[in-house]
Design a protein around this motif. Sequence first.
Motif, mmCIF file in Angstrom:
data_model
loop_
_atom_site.group_PDB
_atom_site.id
_atom_site.type_symbol
_atom_site.label_atom_id
_atom_site.label_comp_id
_atom_site.label_asym_id
_atom_site.label_seq_id
_atom_site.Cartn_x
_atom_site.Cartn_y
_atom_site.Cartn_z
ATOM 1 N N CYS A 11 -8.496 -16.025 -14.494
ATOM 2 C CA CYS A 11 -7.844 -15.363 -13.492
ATOM 3 C C CYS A 11 -8.479 -15.596 -12.205
ATOM 4 N N CYS A 17 0.492 -10.939 -10.281
ATOM 5 C CA CYS A 17 0.820 -9.910 -11.323
ATOM 6 C C CYS A 17 1.118 -8.599 -11.039
ATOM 7 N N SER A 40 -7.873 -9.190 -11.933
ATOM 8 C CA SER A 40 -6.782 -8.277 -12.525
ATOM 9 C C SER A 40 -7.140 -7.664 -13.750
ATOM 10 N N CYS A 54 4.536 -10.859 -15.723
ATOM 11 C CA CYS A 54 3.313 -11.299 -15.255
ATOM 12 C C CYS A 54 2.938 -12.585 -16.189
ATOM 13 N N CYS A 58 1.926 -15.867 -13.615
ATOM 14 C CA CYS A 58 0.608 -16.147 -13.556
ATOM 15 C C CYS A 58 0.302 -17.645 -13.271
#
Length: 68
Positions: A11, A17, A40, A54, A58
């Motif tokens: 991430c 997201c 996140s 999401c 991503c």
Amino acid sequence: MASVKVDWTKCTGDAICIEICPVAVFELKDLKDYPDTQKSVPVRESDCIACMACVESCPTQAITVSEE
């Protein structure tokens, strides 16, 4: 109910997201193990409708959603 997981090593905190989730599952948080950037976090996992928006959006493929 869906299970939502974020791989915080992948991430980058770009918040795509958060923008794309229709039920606001995610929030950016400061995590002590990752001081360089916010990550996140699925704070409302129970609200997830497993739409996979999401997962598909991503850029680092850090999110997984599975049906339980």
